[in-house]
Design an enzyme around this catalytic site. Structure first.
Site, PDB file in Angstrom:
ATOM      1  N   LYS A  70       0.829  -1.212   0.000  1.00 35.58           N
ATOM      2  CA  LYS A  70       0.000   0.000   0.000  1.00 35.58           C
ATOM      3  C   LYS A  70       0.861   1.259   0.000  1.00 35.58           C
ATOM      4  O   LYS A  70       0.648   2.173  -0.800  1.00 35.58           O
ATOM      5  CB  LYS A  70      -0.932   0.017   1.230  1.00 35.58           C
ATOM      6  CG  LYS A  70      -1.858  -1.173   1.330  1.00 35.58           C
ATOM      7  CD  LYS A  70      -2.763  -1.088   2.550  1.00 35.58           C
ATOM      8  CE  LYS A  70      -2.034  -1.068   3.876  1.00 35.58           C
ATOM      9  NZ  LYS A  70      -1.269  -2.304   4.161  1.00 35.58           N
TER      10      LYS A  70
ATOM     11  N   ARG B 156      -9.588   0.251   9.048  1.00 34.37           N
ATOM     12  CA  ARG B 156      -9.039  -1.065   9.334  1.00 34.37           C
ATOM     13  C   ARG B 156     -10.052  -1.967  10.023  1.00 34.37           C
ATOM     14  O   ARG B 156      -9.720  -3.107  10.366  1.00 34.37           O
ATOM     15  CB  ARG B 156      -7.817  -0.907  10.245  1.00 34.37           C
ATOM     16  CG  ARG B 156      -6.486  -1.109   9.524  1.00 34.37           C
ATOM     17  CD  ARG B 156      -5.376  -0.825  10.512  1.00 34.37           C
ATOM     18  NE  ARG B 156      -4.158  -1.520  10.228  1.00 34.37           N
ATOM     19  CZ  ARG B 156      -3.132  -0.992   9.542  1.00 34.37           C
ATOM     20  NH1 ARG B 156      -3.228   0.208   9.027  1.00 34.37           N
ATOM     21  NH2 ARG B 156      -2.044  -1.684   9.362  1.00 34.37           N
TER      22      ARG B 156
ATOM     23  N   ARG C  95      11.465  -5.515   5.184  1.00 33.60           N
ATOM     24  CA  ARG C  95      11.242  -4.107   4.821  1.00 33.60           C
ATOM     25  C   ARG C  95      12.266  -3.203   5.499  1.00 33.60           C
ATOM     26  O   ARG C  95      12.559  -3.327   6.678  1.00 33.60           O
ATOM     27  CB  ARG C  95       9.826  -3.685   5.241  1.00 33.60           C
ATOM     28  CG  ARG C  95       9.586  -2.179   5.102  1.00 33.60           C
ATOM     29  CD  ARG C  95       8.124  -1.811   5.114  1.00 33.60           C
ATOM     30  NE  ARG C  95       7.393  -2.278   6.278  1.00 33.60           N
ATOM     31  CZ  ARG C  95       6.062  -2.294   6.354  1.00 33.60           C
ATOM     32  NH1 ARG C  95       5.329  -1.858   5.349  1.00 33.60           N
ATOM     33  NH2 ARG C  95       5.466  -2.741   7.441  1.00 33.60           N
TER      34      ARG C  95
ATOM     35  N   ARG D 191      11.564  -0.693  10.880  1.00 32.98           N
ATOM     36  CA  ARG D 191      10.541  -0.248  11.825  1.00 32.98           C
ATOM     37  C   ARG D 191      10.520  -1.158  13.049  1.00 32.98           C
ATOM     38  O   ARG D 191      10.667  -2.368  12.931  1.00 32.98           O
ATOM     39  CB  ARG D 191       9.169  -0.287  11.147  1.00 32.98           C
ATOM     40  CG  ARG D 191       8.742   1.043  10.571  1.00 32.98           C
ATOM     41  CD  ARG D 191       7.556   0.931   9.688  1.00 32.98           C
ATOM     42  NE  ARG D 191       6.424   0.232  10.299  1.00 32.98           N
ATOM     43  CZ  ARG D 191       5.261   0.023   9.691  1.00 32.98           C
ATOM     44  NH1 ARG D 191       5.084   0.453   8.449  1.00 32.98           N
ATOM     45  NH2 ARG D 191       4.275  -0.615  10.279  1.00 32.98           N
TER      46      ARG D 191
ATOM     47  N   ARG E 123      -0.183  -8.727  13.793  1.00 33.27           N
ATOM     48  CA  ARG E 123      -0.779  -7.799  12.832  1.00 33.27           C
ATOM     49  C   ARG E 123      -1.517  -8.550  11.731  1.00 33.27           C
ATOM     50  O   ARG E 123      -2.574  -8.119  11.278  1.00 33.27           O
ATOM     51  CB  ARG E 123       0.295  -6.889  12.234  1.00 33.27           C
ATOM     52  CG  ARG E 123       0.711  -5.787  13.210  1.00 33.27           C
ATOM     53  CD  ARG E 123       2.102  -5.278  12.969  1.00 33.27           C
ATOM     54  NE  ARG E 123       2.269  -4.671  11.670  1.00 33.27           N
ATOM     55  CZ  ARG E 123       3.451  -4.458  11.101  1.00 33.27           C
ATOM     56  NH1 ARG E 123       4.559  -4.813  11.719  1.00 33.27           N
ATOM     57  NH2 ARG E 123       3.509  -3.893   9.918  1.00 33.27           N
TER      58      ARG E 123
HETATM   59  P1  ADP Z   1       2.285  -1.812   3.224  1.00 31.44           P
HETATM   60  O1  ADP Z   1       2.278  -0.308   3.192  1.00 31.44           O
HETATM   61  O2  ADP Z   1       1.077  -2.409   2.552  1.00 31.44           O
HETATM   62  O3  ADP Z   1       2.472  -2.363   4.610  1.00 31.44           O
HETATM   63  P2  ADP Z   1       4.850  -1.586   1.797  1.00 31.44           P
HETATM   64  O4  ADP Z   1       4.503  -0.768   0.615  1.00 31.44           O
HETATM   65  O5  ADP Z   1       5.621  -0.939   2.878  1.00 31.44           O
HETATM   66  O6  ADP Z   1       3.535  -2.316   2.372  1.00 31.44           O
HETATM   67  O7  ADP Z   1       5.659  -2.872   1.279  1.00 31.44           O
HETATM   68  C1  ADP Z   1       6.086  -3.897   2.189  1.00 31.44           C
HETATM   69  C2  ADP Z   1       7.421  -4.485   1.718  1.00 31.44           C
HETATM   70  O8  ADP Z   1       7.237  -5.196   0.477  1.00 31.44           O
HETATM   71  C3  ADP Z   1       8.507  -3.454   1.435  1.00 31.44           C
HETATM   72  O9  ADP Z   1       9.739  -4.014   1.784  1.00 31.44           O
HETATM   73  C4  ADP Z   1       8.403  -3.216  -0.065  1.00 31.44           C
HETATM   74  O10 ADP Z   1       9.646  -2.802  -0.623  1.00 31.44           O
HETATM   75  C5  ADP Z   1       8.002  -4.601  -0.566  1.00 31.44           C
HETATM   76  N1  ADP Z   1       7.129  -4.569  -1.772  1.00 31.44           N
HETATM   77  C6  ADP Z   1       6.129  -3.683  -2.047  1.00 31.44           C
HETATM   78  N2  ADP Z   1       5.535  -3.977  -3.220  1.00 31.44           N
HETATM   79  C7  ADP Z   1       6.152  -5.103  -3.683  1.00 31.44           C
HETATM   80  C8  ADP Z   1       5.985  -5.920  -4.875  1.00 31.44           C
HETATM   81  N3  ADP Z   1       5.039  -5.641  -5.797  1.00 31.44           N
HETATM   82  N4  ADP Z   1       6.800  -6.983  -5.006  1.00 31.44           N
HETATM   83  C9  ADP Z   1       7.745  -7.264  -4.082  1.00 31.44           C
HETATM   84  N5  ADP Z   1       7.962  -6.546  -2.971  1.00 31.44           N
HETATM   85  C10 ADP Z   1       7.169  -5.479  -2.761  1.00 31.44           C
HETATM   86  P1  ADP Z   2       1.326  -1.913   7.958  1.00 32.93           P
HETATM   87  O1  ADP Z   2       0.694  -1.529   6.668  1.00 32.93           O
HETATM   88  O2  ADP Z   2       2.685  -2.516   7.789  1.00 32.93           O
HETATM   89  O3  ADP Z   2       0.450  -2.740   8.840  1.00 32.93           O
HETATM   90  P2  ADP Z   2       0.871   0.760   9.133  1.00 32.93           P
HETATM   91  O4  ADP Z   2       1.936   1.759   9.074  1.00 32.93           O
HETATM   92  O5  ADP Z   2      -0.326   0.929   8.270  1.00 32.93           O
HETATM   93  O6  ADP Z   2       1.609  -0.628   8.847  1.00 32.93           O
HETATM   94  O7  ADP Z   2       0.346   0.603  10.625  1.00 32.93           O
HETATM   95  C1  ADP Z   2       1.228   0.393  11.707  1.00 32.93           C
HETATM   96  C2  ADP Z   2       0.432   0.256  13.001  1.00 32.93           C
HETATM   97  O8  ADP Z   2      -0.255   1.493  13.275  1.00 32.93           O
HETATM   98  C3  ADP Z   2      -0.665  -0.809  12.987  1.00 32.93           C
HETATM   99  O9  ADP Z   2      -0.167  -2.103  13.295  1.00 32.93           O
HETATM  100  C4  ADP Z   2      -1.621  -0.268  14.051  1.00 32.93           C
HETATM  101  O10 ADP Z   2      -1.137  -0.551  15.343  1.00 32.93           O
HETATM  102  C5  ADP Z   2      -1.533   1.236  13.848  1.00 32.93           C
HETATM  103  N1  ADP Z   2      -2.586   1.708  12.919  1.00 32.93           N
HETATM  104  C6  ADP Z   2      -2.394   2.192  11.656  1.00 32.93           C
HETATM  105  N2  ADP Z   2      -3.576   2.495  11.085  1.00 32.93           N
HETATM  106  C7  ADP Z   2      -4.548   2.206  12.000  1.00 32.93           C
HETATM  107  C8  ADP Z   2      -5.962   2.271  12.015  1.00 32.93           C
HETATM  108  N3  ADP Z   2      -6.668   2.696  10.940  1.00 32.93           N
HETATM  109  N4  ADP Z   2      -6.619   1.878  13.142  1.00 32.93           N
HETATM  110  C9  ADP Z   2      -5.946   1.446  14.214  1.00 32.93           C
HETATM  111  N5  ADP Z   2      -4.618   1.334  14.266  1.00 32.93           N
HETATM  112  C10 ADP Z   2      -3.903   1.705  13.172  1.00 32.93           C
END
Ligand code: ADP
Ligand code: ADP
Ligand code: ZN
Length: 205
Positions: free
Chosen positions: A13, A88, A122, A152, A163
């Protein structure tokens, strides 16, 4: 253009949102980023959020919904926004429906078994970019701005498992919620970053 990026942790995302925000000139709003900023500045919201984020649990709805409500009311959201990581759960989705009209919900779909590796590998940058160790070839700095990359605090195996189960139990039901509303677009997230981007831009126009 009011768009939600749905998808499990690690689905891509954030990676896509950065690129889409640039292409369409609308803000990328990540609740995770907002919480992490508050944690860094040690604000009251940050103190509360940290205790939940460290465990891989959702930050309480009353805190989260209020943050998004205020953020979407800002001037730069007038022509649209990209929401990443919100809503979420069903309660958050229902609240959002009360203060904003979402046009499209892009569900980036990646098999749950692949997500653990994506998240634990990541590496992120202060500028907002994320990378994966598998593609960094040993590099430790950001391609975009040159800063040192870091991991992170919540991207450890233990927290990630929580998660992913929170996602399955609380967030995945939103797929049906938005399907029923006729807003859902399903995207195969298990393709290259460029191909996923191309598929999303095709549906957004
Ligand atoms: P999210 O915001 O949904 O948690 P991220 O965009 O941070 O996910 O991506 C999670 C991890 O996967 C990062 O290390 C990113 O570089 C990698 N990643 C994202 N898109 C792809 C893809 N299409 N193929 C392989 N790795 C990806
Ligand atoms: P990822 O896409 O890797 O799960 P995010 O950066 O979106 O990571 O979220 C990190 C953390 O922040 C989540 O595990 C949660 O604890 C909190 N968080 C983010 N968005 C929300 C939401 N909409 N509601 C509740 N908690 C949230
Ligand atoms: Zn950077």
């Amino acid at each position: 253009m009011n768009v939600i990026l749905l998808g499990a942790p690690g689905a891509g995302k954030g990676t896509q949102a950065t690129r889409l925000a640039e292409k369409y000139g609308i803000p990328h709003i990540s609740t995770g980023d907002i919480f992490r900023e508050n944690i860094k500045k040690q604000t009251p919201i940050g103190v509360v959020a940290k205790s939940y984020i460290d465990k891989g649990q959702l930050v309480p709805d009353e805190v989260t919904v209020e943050i998004v409500k205020q953020r979407l009311a800002m001037d730069d959201c007038k022509n649209g926004y990209l929401l990443d990581g919100f809503p979420r759960n069903t309660f958050q989705a229902e609240e959002l429906d009360k203060f904003s009209t979402v046009e499209k919900v892009v569900d980036i779909d990646v098999d749950l078994t692949k997500l653990l590796k994506r998240i634990t590998g990541r590496r992120v940058c202060v500028c907002g970019e994320s990378f994966h160790v598998d593609f960094l070839n040993g590099k430790t700095t950001c391609d975009k701005c040159g800063s040192e990359l870091y991991q992170r605090a919540d991207d450890n195996e233990e927290t990630v498992k929580n998660r992913l189960s929170v996602y399955q139990n609380q967030t995945a039901p939103l797929i049906e919620y938005y399907q029923k509303a006729g807003k859902l677009v399903l995207i195969n997230g298990d393709q290259s970053i460029d191909k996923v981007f191309e598929d999303i831009t095709k549906t957004l126009g």
